[in-house]
Design an enzyme around this catalytic site. Structure first.
Site: not given
Ligand code: BDR
Ligand code: CA
Length: 320
Positions: A10, A249
């Site tokens: 995403d 992340h």
């Molecule tokens: C996740 O949420 C998205 O905003 C970031 O890309 C990551 O995959 C972190 O909570």
């Molecule tokens: Ca993400």
């Protein structure tokens, strides 16, 4: 043998870093990116992925249209998430991509699901699949052909929080919160998955000096990533200052999928709350607690210094 890798993005800012990390990882060959809504609408994710691949010198990697909405949603998702800026890349304008993504956007994620299932049938054990957004495409693929999905060598997703609070609500992490029904279908299926959630990703923080090092490379990719990640880092310093920088992340999920020794996991059967105040929470499924077979491995420990050092080294290569 070099493993084949599919990312499911995403495409926001840490997704962009995950993509750069994957391209600089000699252990895997990135054979495609499927896209999903989340940080941005799916159409924007497709544009961002194409632009990033061209910036990073990998224009031949296909980008495929995925889910434009959650399983239970009746309308396409149109939200832009603040954390990732106006276009999902901190408002930084990359040159318009020369080629378009493949497939047509639809609620059933037809193109992404076909791409994933074809690769699963073709590469089986040698395929690694890393979703770093809502799990909608994977849930749709499971609903169509669970046997093919079960052939995939490793499915490692970024999302969830087992031992720490969520980042959207006290119970829910963003990727799971964006489609709890999809995540629930995935973790309740018999297909083994590894969850890389906030338990570990909040332990892996980008050193601020690294951003200046990218800028100093003087390359288009180095300068663009310095600006993009600079936005993300500033957002974290303002809103989650206790972390001391931005969390890595999505790159951690890719790194752990490639090298499982970076994390320590707990085997557990999970479920996702789909109703009530805890909607979007990943939690042990009491009904399957005593089952001998545990379908999820949840990362609870991480060798953060080793991962961050490897991340910095690989990103410098990707951006040089
Ligand atoms: C996740 O949420 C998205 O905003 C970031 O890309 C990551 O995959 C972190 O909570
Ligand atoms: Ca993400």
């Amino acid at each position: 043998m070099t493993k084949k890798l599919i990312l499911d993005l995403d495409a926001g800012i840490d997704d962009a870093m995950a993509l750069a990390y994957a391209l600089a990882s000699p252990e895997v060959e990135l054979i495609g990116i499927t896209t999903v809504f989340g940080n941005v609408p799916c159409a924007q994710s497709m544009t961002n992925c194409r632009a990033l691949l061209e910036l990073l010198g990998a224009p031949d990697v296909p980008v495929v249209a995925g889910a434009d909405r959650a399983l239970a949603a009746t309308e396409p998702y149109t939200t832009m998430v603040d954390v990732h800026g106006a276009n999902g890349l901190g408002g930084v304008k990359l040159p318009a991509p020369r080629t378009a993504a493949e497939g047509v956007l639809d609620a059933c994620a037809t193109a992404a699901v076909s791409f994933l299932l074809d690769a699963a049938r073709r590469y089986g054990e040698n395929l690694i699949y890393v979703p770093t957004g809502p799990l909608t495409n994977l849930a749709r693929a499971l609903a169509l052909d669970a046997q093919a999905v079960a052939r995939i060598g490793a499915i490692t997703f970024m999302g969830g929080a087992l031992t720490v609070p969520g980042n959207v609500t006290p119970g829910a992490e963003a990727n799971i919160a964006n489609d709890p029904e999809a995540a629930d279908a995935v973790v309740r299926s018999s297909v083994p998955v590894t969850m890389v959630g906030l338990d570990v990703t909040h332990q892996t923080i980008l050193p601020a000096a690294e951003i200046e090092r990218w800028r100093a490379l003087g390359t288009p990719a180095g300068e663009a990533f310095a600006a993009i990640v600079g936005y993300y880092s500033q957002f974290y310093l303002t809103h989650q200052g206790h972390l001391g920088g931005c969390a890595l992340h999505d790159p951690l999920a890719v790194a752990a999928a490639i090298d499982t020794t970076l994390i320590g996991t707990l085997g557990i059967n999970l479920k996702v709350d789909v109703a009530g105040p805890f909607r979007g929470r990943t939690v042990g499924d009491a009904a399957r607690l005593r089952d001998v077979c545990k379908t999820a491995q949840v990362a609870l420990t991480v060798d953060a210094p080793r991962f961050v050092a490897r991340f910095c080294e690989r990103l410098t290569c990707a951006l040089a």
